[in-house]
Design an enzyme around this catalytic site. Structure first.
Site, PDB file in Angstrom:
ATOM      1  N   CYS A 133       5.390  -5.876   1.649  1.00  0.00           N
ATOM      2  CA  CYS A 133       5.665  -4.436   1.608  1.00  0.00           C
ATOM      3  C   CYS A 133       4.985  -3.710   2.771  1.00  0.00           C
ATOM      4  O   CYS A 133       5.347  -3.919   3.912  1.00  0.00           O
ATOM      5  CB  CYS A 133       5.267  -3.890   0.231  1.00  0.00           C
ATOM      6  SG  CYS A 133       5.938  -2.257  -0.088  1.00  0.00           S
ATOM      7  N   TYR A 134       3.960  -2.894   2.499  1.00  0.00           N
ATOM      8  CA  TYR A 134       3.263  -2.231   3.609  1.00  0.00           C
ATOM      9  C   TYR A 134       2.740  -3.269   4.601  1.00  0.00           C
ATOM     10  O   TYR A 134       2.736  -3.043   5.815  1.00  0.00           O
ATOM     11  CB  TYR A 134       2.104  -1.381   3.055  1.00  0.00           C
ATOM     12  CG  TYR A 134       1.280  -0.711   4.133  1.00  0.00           C
ATOM     13  CD1 TYR A 134       1.669   0.509   4.672  1.00  0.00           C
ATOM     14  CD2 TYR A 134       0.117  -1.311   4.627  1.00  0.00           C
ATOM     15  CE1 TYR A 134       0.924   1.120   5.666  1.00  0.00           C
ATOM     16  CE2 TYR A 134      -0.638  -0.710   5.621  1.00  0.00           C
ATOM     17  CZ  TYR A 134      -0.233   0.508   6.143  1.00  0.00           C
ATOM     18  OH  TYR A 134      -0.977   1.109   7.130  1.00  0.00           O
ATOM     19  N   LYS A 151      -6.858 -10.872 -18.451  1.00  0.00           N
ATOM     20  CA  LYS A 151      -7.223 -11.278 -19.806  1.00  0.00           C
ATOM     21  C   LYS A 151      -7.040 -12.781 -20.072  1.00  0.00           C
ATOM     22  O   LYS A 151      -7.920 -13.432 -20.625  1.00  0.00           O
ATOM     23  CB  LYS A 151      -6.355 -10.487 -20.797  1.00  0.00           C
ATOM     24  CG  LYS A 151      -6.871 -10.509 -22.215  1.00  0.00           C
ATOM     25  CD  LYS A 151      -8.041  -9.593 -22.318  1.00  0.00           C
ATOM     26  CE  LYS A 151      -8.457  -9.284 -23.713  1.00  0.00           C
ATOM     27  NZ  LYS A 151      -9.402  -8.154 -23.722  1.00  0.00           N
ATOM     28  N   SER A 177     -19.461  -6.486 -28.360  1.00  0.00           N
ATOM     29  CA  SER A 177     -18.648  -5.729 -29.319  1.00  0.00           C
ATOM     30  C   SER A 177     -17.952  -6.672 -30.286  1.00  0.00           C
ATOM     31  O   SER A 177     -17.409  -6.248 -31.295  1.00  0.00           O
ATOM     32  CB  SER A 177     -17.596  -4.923 -28.556  1.00  0.00           C
ATOM     33  OG  SER A 177     -16.676  -5.814 -27.955  1.00  0.00           O
ATOM     34  N   GLY A 178     -17.951  -7.946 -29.945  1.00  0.00           N
ATOM     35  CA  GLY A 178     -17.178  -8.891 -30.751  1.00  0.00           C
ATOM     36  C   GLY A 178     -15.832  -9.179 -30.113  1.00  0.00           C
ATOM     37  O   GLY A 178     -15.133 -10.102 -30.482  1.00  0.00           O
ATOM     38  N   GLY A 179     -15.465  -8.356 -29.124  1.00  0.00           N
ATOM     39  CA  GLY A 179     -14.200  -8.566 -28.421  1.00  0.00           C
ATOM     40  C   GLY A 179     -14.309  -9.728 -27.436  1.00  0.00           C
ATOM     41  O   GLY A 179     -15.406 -10.215 -27.157  1.00  0.00           O
ATOM     42  N   VAL A 180     -13.163 -10.143 -26.922  1.00  0.00           N
ATOM     43  CA  VAL A 180     -13.112 -11.321 -26.052  1.00  0.00           C
ATOM     44  C   VAL A 180     -13.976 -11.117 -24.800  1.00  0.00           C
ATOM     45  O   VAL A 180     -14.764 -11.996 -24.423  1.00  0.00           O
ATOM     46  CB  VAL A 180     -11.650 -11.588 -25.587  1.00  0.00           C
ATOM     47  CG1 VAL A 180     -11.580 -12.824 -24.720  1.00  0.00           C
ATOM     48  CG2 VAL A 180     -10.728 -11.706 -26.775  1.00  0.00           C
ATOM     49  N   ASP A 181     -13.831  -9.953 -24.157  1.00  0.00           N
ATOM     50  CA  ASP A 181     -14.460  -9.782 -22.846  1.00  0.00           C
ATOM     51  C   ASP A 181     -15.986  -9.826 -22.915  1.00  0.00           C
ATOM     52  O   ASP A 181     -16.628 -10.533 -22.141  1.00  0.00           O
ATOM     53  CB  ASP A 181     -14.010  -8.452 -22.210  1.00  0.00           C
ATOM     54  CG  ASP A 181     -12.495  -8.330 -22.187  1.00  0.00           C
ATOM     55  OD1 ASP A 181     -11.826  -9.369 -22.275  1.00  0.00           O
ATOM     56  OD2 ASP A 181     -11.995  -7.194 -22.091  1.00  0.00           O
ATOM     57  N   SER A 182     -16.558  -9.064 -23.848  1.00  0.00           N
ATOM     58  CA  SER A 182     -18.021  -9.077 -23.895  1.00  0.00           C
ATOM     59  C   SER A 182     -18.526 -10.438 -24.374  1.00  0.00           C
ATOM     60  O   SER A 182     -19.578 -10.902 -23.952  1.00  0.00           O
ATOM     61  CB  SER A 182     -18.560  -7.935 -24.760  1.00  0.00           C
ATOM     62  OG  SER A 182     -18.128  -8.049 -26.088  1.00  0.00           O
ATOM     63  N   HIS A 226       8.112  -7.474  -3.657  1.00  0.00           N
ATOM     64  CA  HIS A 226       6.837  -7.940  -4.229  1.00  0.00           C
ATOM     65  C   HIS A 226       6.997  -9.291  -4.938  1.00  0.00           C
ATOM     66  O   HIS A 226       7.504  -9.340  -6.061  1.00  0.00           O
ATOM     67  CB  HIS A 226       6.308  -6.901  -5.220  1.00  0.00           C
ATOM     68  CG  HIS A 226       5.838  -5.658  -4.541  1.00  0.00           C
ATOM     69  ND1 HIS A 226       4.568  -5.517  -4.047  1.00  0.00           N
ATOM     70  CD2 HIS A 226       6.494  -4.516  -4.229  1.00  0.00           C
ATOM     71  CE1 HIS A 226       4.444  -4.342  -3.463  1.00  0.00           C
ATOM     72  NE2 HIS A 226       5.605  -3.705  -3.568  1.00  0.00           N
ATOM     73  N   GLU A 262       4.642 -11.003  -6.172  1.00  0.00           N
ATOM     74  CA  GLU A 262       3.570 -11.222  -7.149  1.00  0.00           C
ATOM     75  C   GLU A 262       3.922 -10.745  -8.560  1.00  0.00           C
ATOM     76  O   GLU A 262       3.267 -11.108  -9.514  1.00  0.00           O
ATOM     77  CB  GLU A 262       2.267 -10.546  -6.655  1.00  0.00           C
ATOM     78  CG  GLU A 262       2.283  -9.016  -6.594  1.00  0.00           C
ATOM     79  CD  GLU A 262       2.887  -8.438  -5.317  1.00  0.00           C
ATOM     80  OE1 GLU A 262       3.686  -9.129  -4.664  1.00  0.00           O
ATOM     81  OE2 GLU A 262       2.603  -7.273  -5.005  1.00  0.00           O
ATOM     82  N   GLY A 296       0.848  -1.190   0.000  1.00  0.00           N
ATOM     83  CA  GLY A 296       0.000   0.000   0.000  1.00  0.00           C
ATOM     84  C   GLY A 296       0.875   1.228   0.000  1.00  0.00           C
ATOM     85  O   GLY A 296       2.057   1.147   0.346  1.00  0.00           O
TER      86      GLY A 296
END
Ligand code: XMP
Length: 508
Positions: A82-83, A366, A223-228, A169, A171, A55
């Site tokens: 970290c924090y 993604k 939209s035709g994109g992967v996410d939608s 970090h 990660e 943080g």
């Protein structure tokens, strides 16, 4: 059966979802919760381990997030990052020194490989540090397990209480053995059995969608994109028949793209509404040459067309969006339910007044979204699609957009993509653009004065920076020959060899 859970407590660091994702990668369920969650709530979740995120604050700031000190006594293994480490030290009686000097970047640290946390690692490790304050005196009972030249306590542990902390970090990929360190904590210290899969994710999401939606209707802009697309597939499995997908075909898609999107959903139980809006878009784009102007017009028309179409539907209660975690970070809406101003649906919810918003992919990255899509049965051409900008081919034509130019760039793009996909070349984004340059050429005995196509292929992991792809000359030669032979109006092909920066990936 309930999955084992690892709790990530959010102290405001930018990497908290990345931590959760690293845990998921090890097939362990993880949940991000605010730092001030009560110990009773934590007991109810019954995690096998807790990770305290980084943080931006100093533990001495009055406004800085703190956790219930009782947390360190409940017997659940904890890893502070970290924090999170500074807070653990401070809360348990150690000393944290404030500093105005930042230690930012990749650093070599010396670790104690006898610590369970660093099992299997060599003494010197390359890690990402990003902090100013640091622990200068250990809490009672703790050992120092890592140090660097700028940070005398870069790691500490109290193995009897299963409390561990690191200043760097684990990660991020810049910490070379970060995944191993997290795996040591999760597998060896927390006793994870790796009982979680993406199928579980899908099941959990389906249950919560069903609970939220009941028998009401949901609207989604495809939209035709992967996410939608993945969002649509997930919703159609959760609430068959109750999803209405509006797919605005603006006529600026790549070759066959609209049909491919429609075909991909043929076997899904949803109401697919395709709106052919090519004329509307091309009319308004007539004579427009400025790139930003093009984007604005397209964004506005998307909303208008989508609104008009959805106003024909009745009793829609929820709006669904394929927002994914990087969108949440980009829009700065990390802890809120704000709606991202997506290029196709920006402004919609305010105008239409839905009962609620559904964003089932909001915590995923993604590649995880692609995995979910594949598991749900979406075809590879949709799930593994390269990024394609919302304004489509409009920003791949320099100057005015006409039907003829669209046809040229669409065919050139198709040829380039087909040839590259046949080859071993690995590029993350690749396309053709139509420059506004006309030059002299010769075809047979005829002089020509035609357009130049520019090919672009880049390698990148985040699309913020990119390097041009080294495509072998023979492939470029084949693509060039095919383009000038097969496309009327094009007599020259160039390959763009600029990286980003200074160039952007798109030409506009
Ligand atoms: P640039 O050209 O800025 O592109 O280097 C970086 C990435 O973003 C995509 N891009 C867009 N995506 N609407 C979008 O949805 C846009 O207006 C837009 N402009 C660029 C681009 O394709 C690349 O992947």
């Amino acid at each position: 059966m309930k999955n084992q859970t690892v709790l990530v407590l959010d102290f405001g660091g930018q990497y908290k979802e990345l931590i959760a994702r690293r845990v998921r990668e090890l097939n362990i369920y993880s949940l991000v919760k605010p730092a001030n969650i009560s110990v009773e709530e934590i007991r109810a979740i019954d995690p096998i381990g807790i990770i305290l995120s980084g943080g931006p604050n100093s533990v001495y700031d009055e406004s800085s997030p703190h956790c219930d000190p009782e947390l360190f006594n409940i017997g659940i293994p904890i890893l502070g990052i970290c924090y999170g480490m500074q807070l653990m030290a401070y809360t348990l009686g150690g000393k944290v020194s404030e500093s105005n000097v930042q230690e930012n970047g990749v650093t070599n640290i010396r670790i104690s490989s006898s610590s369970e946390l660093f099992k299997g690692l060599s003494d010197i490790q390359e890690v990402l540090m990003s902090h100013s304050d640091k622990v200068t005196s250990l809490p009672k009972g703790f050992n120092e397990i890592a140090s660097s030249s700028d940070c005398p306590v870069a790691g500490m542990e109290e193995p009897g209480k299963r409390l561990y902390a690191i200043q760097f970090h684990p990660e991020v990929e810049l910490t070379v053995n970060g995944k191993k360190i997290l795996s040591n904590f999760l597998m060896d210290i927390c006793g994870a059995t790796q009982d979680y899969t993406m199928d579980d994710y899908i099941r959990t999401q389906m249950t919560s969608i069903k609970e939220k939606v009941g028998d009401k209707k949901v609207l989604l802009a495809l939209s035709g994109g992967v996410d939608s697309a993945v969002c649509a597939a997930l919703l159609s499995k959760a609430i068959p028949g109750q999803l209405y997908c509006v797919f605005v075909d603006h006529g600026l898609m790549r070759k066959n793209e609209g049909d491919e999107v429609e075909a991909a959903f043929r076997d899904f139980d949803l109401n697919f509404i395709r709106v052919d809006a090519e004329d509307i878009f091309l009319n308004e784009l007539k004579g427009v040459t400025d790139p930003e102007q093009k984007r604005k017009i397209i964004g506005r028309l998307f909303i208008e067309v989508f609104n008009e179409e959805s106003s024909k539907l009745h009793d829609i209660a929820f709006l669904a969006q394929g927002t994914i975690y990087p969108d949440v970070i980009e829009s700065g809406a990390n802890n809120t339910d704000n709606i991202k101003s997506h290029h196709n649906v920006g402004g919609l919810p305010k105008d239409i007044g839905f009962e609620g918003l559904i964003e089932p992919l909001r915590t995923l990255f993604k590649d995880e979204v692609r995995k979910v899509g594949t598991l749900l049965g979406l075809p590879s051409n949709i799930v593994n699609r390269q990024p394609f900008p919302g304004p489509g081919l409009a920003i791949r034509i320099i100057g005015e957009i006409t039907k003829e130019k669209l046809e040229m760039v669409r065919e050139a793009d198709y040829i380039f993509r087909s040839e590259l996909e046949k080859s071993d070349v690995k590029a993350d984004q690749y396309f053709a653009a139509l420059t506004n340059i006309k030059s002299v050429g010769v075809t047979g005995d005829h002089r020509t004065y035609d357009y130049t196509i520019s090919l672009r292929a880049v390698n990148t992991s985040d699309f913020m920076t990119a390097s041009f792809t080294e495509i072998p000359y023979d492939i470029l030669g084949t693509v060039s020959r095919r383009i000038v032979n097969e496309i009327k109006g094009v007599n020259r092909v160039v390959y763009d060899i600029t990286s980003k920066p200074p160039a952007t990936i798109e030409l506009l």
